[in-house]
Write a protein that holds these residues in place. Structure first.
Motif, mmCIF file in Angstrom:
data_model
loop_
_atom_site.group_PDB
_atom_site.id
_atom_site.type_symbol
_atom_site.label_atom_id
_atom_site.label_comp_id
_atom_site.label_asym_id
_atom_site.label_seq_id
_atom_site.Cartn_x
_atom_site.Cartn_y
_atom_site.Cartn_z
ATOM 1 N N GLU A 1 0.849 -1.193 0.000
ATOM 2 C CA GLU A 1 0.000 0.000 0.000
ATOM 3 C C GLU A 1 0.885 1.244 0.000
ATOM 4 N N GLU A 2 0.460 2.251 -0.747
ATOM 5 C CA GLU A 2 1.222 3.508 -0.821
ATOM 6 C C GLU A 2 0.568 4.584 0.050
ATOM 7 N N ILE B 1 5.503 6.243 1.388
ATOM 8 C CA ILE B 1 5.831 5.087 2.213
ATOM 9 C C ILE B 1 5.124 3.879 1.612
ATOM 10 N N ALA B 2 5.888 2.790 1.420
ATOM 11 C CA ALA B 2 5.322 1.515 0.948
ATOM 12 C C ALA B 2 5.152 0.589 2.148
ATOM 13 N N ILE B 3 3.902 0.133 2.391
ATOM 14 C CA ILE B 3 3.618 -0.809 3.482
ATOM 15 C C ILE B 3 3.425 -2.183 2.837
ATOM 16 N N ILE B 4 4.389 -3.089 3.050
ATOM 17 C CA ILE B 4 4.489 -4.344 2.289
ATOM 18 C C ILE B 4 3.803 -5.490 3.019
ATOM 19 N N ASN C 1 14.448 3.387 2.186
ATOM 20 C CA ASN C 1 14.985 3.402 3.543
ATOM 21 C C ASN C 1 14.069 2.551 4.429
ATOM 22 N N PRO C 2 14.541 1.318 4.819
ATOM 23 C CA PRO C 2 15.867 0.742 4.518
ATOM 24 C C PRO C 2 15.966 0.294 3.067
ATOM 25 N N SER C 3 17.205 0.003 2.660
ATOM 26 C CA SER C 3 17.416 -0.392 1.263
ATOM 27 C C SER C 3 17.331 -1.899 1.061
ATOM 28 N N PRO D 1 8.994 -6.912 5.758
ATOM 29 C CA PRO D 1 9.957 -5.861 6.124
ATOM 30 C C PRO D 1 9.301 -4.613 6.696
ATOM 31 N N GLY D 2 7.963 -4.535 6.662
ATOM 32 C CA GLY D 2 7.294 -3.373 7.254
ATOM 33 C C GLY D 2 7.190 -2.196 6.295
ATOM 34 N N GLN D 3 7.506 -1.021 6.807
ATOM 35 C CA GLN D 3 7.339 0.213 6.034
ATOM 36 C C GLN D 3 8.674 0.625 5.421
ATOM 37 N N ILE D 4 8.607 0.962 4.144
ATOM 38 C CA ILE D 4 9.798 1.425 3.430
ATOM 39 C C ILE D 4 9.521 2.847 2.947
ATOM 40 N N SER D 5 10.455 3.754 3.248
ATOM 41 C CA SER D 5 10.277 5.157 2.901
ATOM 42 C C SER D 5 11.057 5.497 1.641
ATOM 43 N N PHE D 6 10.391 6.247 0.737
ATOM 44 C CA PHE D 6 11.014 6.707 -0.495
ATOM 45 C C PHE D 6 10.853 8.226 -0.577
#
Length: 445
Positions: A35-36, A44-47, A65-67, A74-79
């Motif tokens: 989800e974006e 933020i991508a919530i995987i 972030n993280p890469s 992995p949870g939430q990834i920030s771009f």
């Protein structure tokens, strides 16, 4: 025949083992969704991992972030970097099964609608405003300037805007970003009126005859000035930079009061005239009614020679107490005992305590004084302060009655002004009885 049966048994067992082996092999299949969520700095991508058959997970997030991550989720990834970025998952297991999948996330360029403004010099009209556009990733601009010149603009960096109309003015920026987003910023500031120079002047009642010396007080009504320059040639002082100065005009003549005011943008001047009559340094104040003790709150027993005003006891406060320089005490309507007293000792005679009281000396009975006697005719002949300059006032506090009329009483105020009181009538009106006096007193030293 027996050997053939043995061979068939071996073949059956081999087939059975192969079937078991095939059932135990795991097949890895990589899959995920995300989800974006849009943030002020990017996305933020919530995987959510939907993979099957996997035992190890290798995540890589391009510019994220993280890469990377080895977690199942992995949870939430920030771009935060604008552009399209790859989210990649590699799934594997102990049986050697490997599966990979890639998906993309697009981060739009950061859109900002913003600007700074700077009022040049000051905010007195006309106001010149300088604008600095600090917007980001904007395709179109629509500037609106309330009561401004120009009134609007579509430039990225509009030219300076002039505001002439006093009051609250507004600068509004409406934008459309490169991705179609709508933005707005609005600021409000005040434009003060243009410079308008004006003033009034007045004198205290003691100077209303306009005979020199006269002290002139200024009431400055100038609008939108930051500094003032006053000039009155021949006055004391001749110049001033105060907002509301005062000047003493010591000689007969025509004077010009000139004010030059500025606010850093505009400068303007105004001149007003005043005519001063011949020098007398004398104020003549006639027919003053002063009540006996029981009339202090109806007729009034307190007097200011500067304001030329009788005060009742309930009218005296901290704003006018220091102007009172004459207090009359009359014991009764028979006028058997009368006395002019210093404002400092009014309470000693049953009168009120005068706030900020000053001291005044009197010679109540000249017949008890070793000084030269001043007659009614001398009093009547006084037209300037020459004679008053020669008298000496020593405090003589004997009470007097109404048998001598008129009675001349010399006095000296706390600021050194000398004068004469002529008690010319004693009026019996019961508790509202009073005396009528004339006063001649110096205006100033």
């Amino acid at each position: 025949m027996r050997e053939k049966k043995y061979q068939l048994s071996i073949l059956f067992l081999l087939l059975l083992c192969i079937g078991c082996l095939q059932e135990e092999l795991l097949v890895a299949k990589a899959d995920f969704v995300f989800e974006e969520t849009i943030t002020s700095s990017g996305k933020i991508a919530i995987i959510s991992n939907l993979s099957t058959g996997g035992e190890t997970f290798e995540w890589t997030f391009e510019n994220g972030n993280p890469s990377s991550s080895s977690e199942f989720n992995p949870g939430q990834i920030s771009f935060t970097t604008p552009g399209t970025h790859i989210l990649k998952l590699k799934v594997s297991n102990r049986d050697g099964s490997v599966s990979e999948i890639e998906k993309n996330i697009t981060v739009d360029a950061n859109t900002v609608t913003d600007f700074n403004y700077n009022i040049l010099i000051n905010n007195y009209a006309p106001v010149e405003v300088q604008i600095s556009n600090i917007s980001q990733n904007i395709a179109t601009y629509d500037w609106q300037f309330s009561n401004g010149t120009p009134a609007n603009s579509t430039d990225v960096n509009p030219s300076n805007v002039i505001f002439n109309t006093p009051g609250q003015q507004t600068i509004t920026l409406n934008t459309i970003s490169t991705t179609g987003q709508i933005g707005q910023k609005e600021v409000t500031f005040e434009v003060l009126p243009e410079l308008d120079v004006d003033f009034d002047f007045y004198v205290l009642p003691i100077d209303e005859d306009n005979h020199a010396p006269v002290k002139v007080f200024i009431t400055n009504t100038t609008i939108s000035a930051t500094s003032y320059s006053w000039e009155v040639i021949g006055a004391n002082p001749e110049t001033s930079t105060l907002i509301n100065p005062s000047f003493i005009l010591n000689s007969e003549g025509n004077y010009q009061i000139k004010l030059t005011a500025t606010n850093g943008k505009q400068t303007a001047s105004l001149i007003k005239d005043i005519t001063i009559l011949s020098y007398t340094n004398l104020s003549i104040q006639n027919d003053i009614l002063l009540g006996i003790n029981t009339a202090q709150n109806t007729i009034g027993s307190y007097y200011s020679t500067v304001q030329k005003q009788v005060y009742r006891s309930n009218e005296i406060d901290g704003t006018n107490g220091n102007t009172i320089d004459i207090v009359y005490f009359g014991l009764s309507s028979t006028f058997s005992s009368n006395l002019f007293i210093s404002p400092l000792v009014a309470t000693n005679y049953g009168l009120i305590s005068i706030p900020n009281a000053n001291d005044t000396n009197y010679i109540n009975k000249q017949e008890n004084c070793t000084c030269p006697t001043i007659s009614e005719s001398q009093f009547n002949s006084i037209t300037n302060d020459t004679f008053l300059q020669t008298i000496t006032v020593t405090n003589e506090e004997s009470s007097f009655n109404s048998t001598l009329s008129p009675r001349i009483i010399p006095f000296e105020t706390s600021d050194g002004r000398k004068g004469l009181i002529k008690v010319k009538s004693f009026i019996n009106d019961g508790t509202n009885s009073y005396v009528i006096v004339d006063i001649k007193v110096q205006k100033r030293l």
